[in-house]
Motif scaffolding. Structure first.
Motif, PDB file in Angstrom:
ATOM      1  N   VAL A  70       0.849  -1.191   0.000  1.00 50.77           N
ATOM      2  CA  VAL A  70       0.000   0.000   0.000  1.00 50.77           C
ATOM      3  C   VAL A  70       0.884   1.241   0.000  1.00 50.77           C
ATOM      4  O   VAL A  70       1.710   1.435   0.899  1.00 50.77           O
ATOM      5  CB  VAL A  70      -0.939   0.013   1.220  1.00 50.77           C
ATOM      6  CG1 VAL A  70      -1.855   1.233   1.170  1.00 50.77           C
ATOM      7  CG2 VAL A  70      -1.766  -1.271   1.267  1.00 50.77           C
ATOM      8  N   ALA A  71       0.710   2.080  -1.029  1.00 51.78           N
ATOM      9  CA  ALA A  71       1.504   3.304  -1.137  1.00 51.78           C
ATOM     10  C   ALA A  71       1.091   4.298  -0.057  1.00 51.78           C
ATOM     11  O   ALA A  71      -0.091   4.472   0.235  1.00 51.78           O
ATOM     12  CB  ALA A  71       1.327   3.913  -2.520  1.00 51.78           C
ATOM     13  N   GLU A  72       2.059   4.947   0.524  1.00 52.58           N
ATOM     14  CA  GLU A  72       1.816   5.872   1.617  1.00 52.58           C
ATOM     15  C   GLU A  72       1.868   7.324   1.137  1.00 52.58           C
ATOM     16  O   GLU A  72       2.783   7.713   0.414  1.00 52.58           O
ATOM     17  CB  GLU A  72       2.885   5.685   2.707  1.00 52.58           C
ATOM     18  CG  GLU A  72       2.920   4.281   3.299  1.00 52.58           C
ATOM     19  CD  GLU A  72       1.770   4.002   4.243  1.00 52.58           C
ATOM     20  OE1 GLU A  72       1.056   4.959   4.599  1.00 52.58           O
ATOM     21  OE2 GLU A  72       1.591   2.831   4.619  1.00 52.58           O
ATOM     22  N   ASN A  73       0.879   8.109   1.537  1.00 53.37           N
ATOM     23  CA  ASN A  73       0.927   9.577   1.432  1.00 53.37           C
ATOM     24  C   ASN A  73       1.211  10.105   0.030  1.00 53.37           C
ATOM     25  O   ASN A  73       2.019  11.000  -0.156  1.00 53.37           O
ATOM     26  CB  ASN A  73       1.991  10.131   2.396  1.00 53.37           C
ATOM     27  CG  ASN A  73       1.730   9.706   3.826  1.00 53.37           C
ATOM     28  OD1 ASN A  73       0.595   9.689   4.278  1.00 53.37           O
ATOM     29  ND2 ASN A  73       2.783   9.342   4.519  1.00 53.37           N
ATOM     30  N   GLN A  74       0.507   9.559  -0.980  1.00 57.40           N
ATOM     31  CA  GLN A  74       0.796  10.040  -2.318  1.00 57.40           C
ATOM     32  C   GLN A  74      -0.452  10.326  -3.142  1.00 57.40           C
ATOM     33  O   GLN A  74      -0.360  10.528  -4.332  1.00 57.40           O
ATOM     34  CB  GLN A  74       1.697   9.032  -3.058  1.00 57.40           C
ATOM     35  CG  GLN A  74       0.996   7.962  -3.915  1.00 57.40           C
ATOM     36  CD  GLN A  74       0.019   7.077  -3.172  1.00 57.40           C
ATOM     37  OE1 GLN A  74       0.166   6.883  -1.987  1.00 57.40           O
ATOM     38  NE2 GLN A  74      -0.981   6.564  -3.856  1.00 57.40           N
ATOM     39  N   GLY A  75      -1.639  10.383  -2.526  1.00 57.31           N
ATOM     40  CA  GLY A  75      -2.841  10.568  -3.324  1.00 57.31           C
ATOM     41  C   GLY A  75      -3.186   9.294  -4.050  1.00 57.31           C
ATOM     42  O   GLY A  75      -3.140   8.226  -3.473  1.00 57.31           O
ATOM     43  N   ALA A  76      -3.499   9.402  -5.342  1.00 62.85           N
ATOM     44  CA  ALA A  76      -3.959   8.213  -6.063  1.00 62.85           C
ATOM     45  C   ALA A  76      -3.044   7.820  -7.210  1.00 62.85           C
ATOM     46  O   ALA A  76      -3.415   7.011  -8.031  1.00 62.85           O
ATOM     47  CB  ALA A  76      -5.362   8.454  -6.607  1.00 62.85           C
TER      48      ALA A  76
END
Length: 318
Positions: A17-23
């Motif tokens: 899960v990508a953190e803190n980057q929007g979409a």
């Protein structure tokens, strides 16, 4: 009457899960490792609510595979029929928008290697089988095993649940193939769970009543169309109704649908026969109320399995 066991068949994988980057995954730099995969999520949801679940799938003989099996085991999910492969464990990279909605990119691996185990046929007799199809219809041994297990469930008087789990990244302009391959499962299922987009795409109808009419005509007895914060549209041959959800502030919608269907199946597993649901619409609608809560609560934390509610959370939430 003792609860039925629910056999959840399909993929288990690592969600990065990508953190803190929007979409936008192209801009992501930091990822958090989470256990995932729709059928595995469902198995954990069932077990966390006190039901009996067995997961049937394949992981790699690597540290990620071990992590996934340890996670499922910590929820008391039965792993007797899990297989391990030399192929690397399947990975998914997930981005989250501000409202918690997701985008996926998959790196497929061991989940496709699941081979049919004929000994399971007798074990599922008079129990329940949940087929979550995110990767199951993409060919290879997994798809062949899926077809066998569907046939076994039919012949062994199992309650059959199907969730197509359409993922655009996996099909890439092959939606027509996905729809065609989904039809035999919809035809034979007692319960089908769809997102709004899946119901519209498969039925080729934009309105929910028309979409459900098409899907009932294919064969689905009970249809649940999840609508996010608006709740769930429930349809049988006799009744159609939208059951509202509870208000929450979502941070990650991953696994919300899996929590919903897991909670619903756990409740159905306590019935002597699913025919009670077709004869008693109030019973079905009451079950969906709690299933909606399970889905909503799951969106309030990061990671599908880690955010699943327990019995206390579910029955004290408003």
């Amino acid at each position: 009457m003792p609860s039925k066991r629910i056999f959840c068949i399909g993929e288990v994988l690592i969600d990065f899960v990508a953190e803190n980057q929007g979409a936008d995954l192209s801009k992501a730099t930091d990822f958090t490792k989470k256990a995932g995969g729709a059928p595995a999520n469902v198995a954990c949801a069932i077990a966390k609510l006190g039901g009996k679940s067995t997961f049937i799938g394949c992981v790699g003989n690597d540290p990620f595979g071990t992590f996934l099996l340890n996670t499922l085991e910590s929820f008391d999910v039965d792993l007797s029929y899990v297989q391990r492969s030399r192929t690397f464990t399947t990975l998914a990279f997930v981005s989250l928008a501000a409202n918690g909605e997701r985008d996926f990119v998959f790196s497929r691996g061991a989940d496709r290697e699941l081979s049919y185990d004929s000994s399971i046929k007798v074990v599922i007799r008079d129990h329940m089988v949940h087929l979550g199809a995110a990767t199951a219809l993409l060919g290879g041994p997994l798809e062949k095993a899926y077809g066998h297990y569907l046939f076994d469930a039919i012949t062994e008087n199992s309650f059959i649940s199907f969730d197509p789990n359409f993922r655009a990244d996996l099909w890439k302009d092959n939606e027509a193939v996905f729809i065609k391959k989904s039809m035999p499962y919809i035809e034979k299922s007692h319960l089908c769970k769809f997102s709004l987009e899946e119901a519209q795409m498969i039925s080729k109808k934009s309105s929910l009543p028309e979409a459900c009419e098409v899907l009932h005509n294919v064969g689905a007895q009970i249809i649940a169309v999840t609508l996010g914060s608006e709740g769930t549209y429930v349809s049988t041959k006799n009744t159609q109704k939208t059951i509202p959800s509870i208000p929450v502030t979502p941070v990650d919608t991953t696994g919300a649908g899996d929590a919903f269907i897991g909670c619903l199946l756990q409740q159905i597993s306590k019935l002597s026969t699913h025919e009670q649901l077709l004869k008693n619409d109030t019973l079905l609608m009451d079950m969906v109320v709690y299933a909606n809560k399970a889905g909503a609560i799951t969106t309030t934390g990061y990671g599908a399995i880690e955010s699943l509610p327990d019995h206390h959370q579910l029955y004290t939430s408003t």
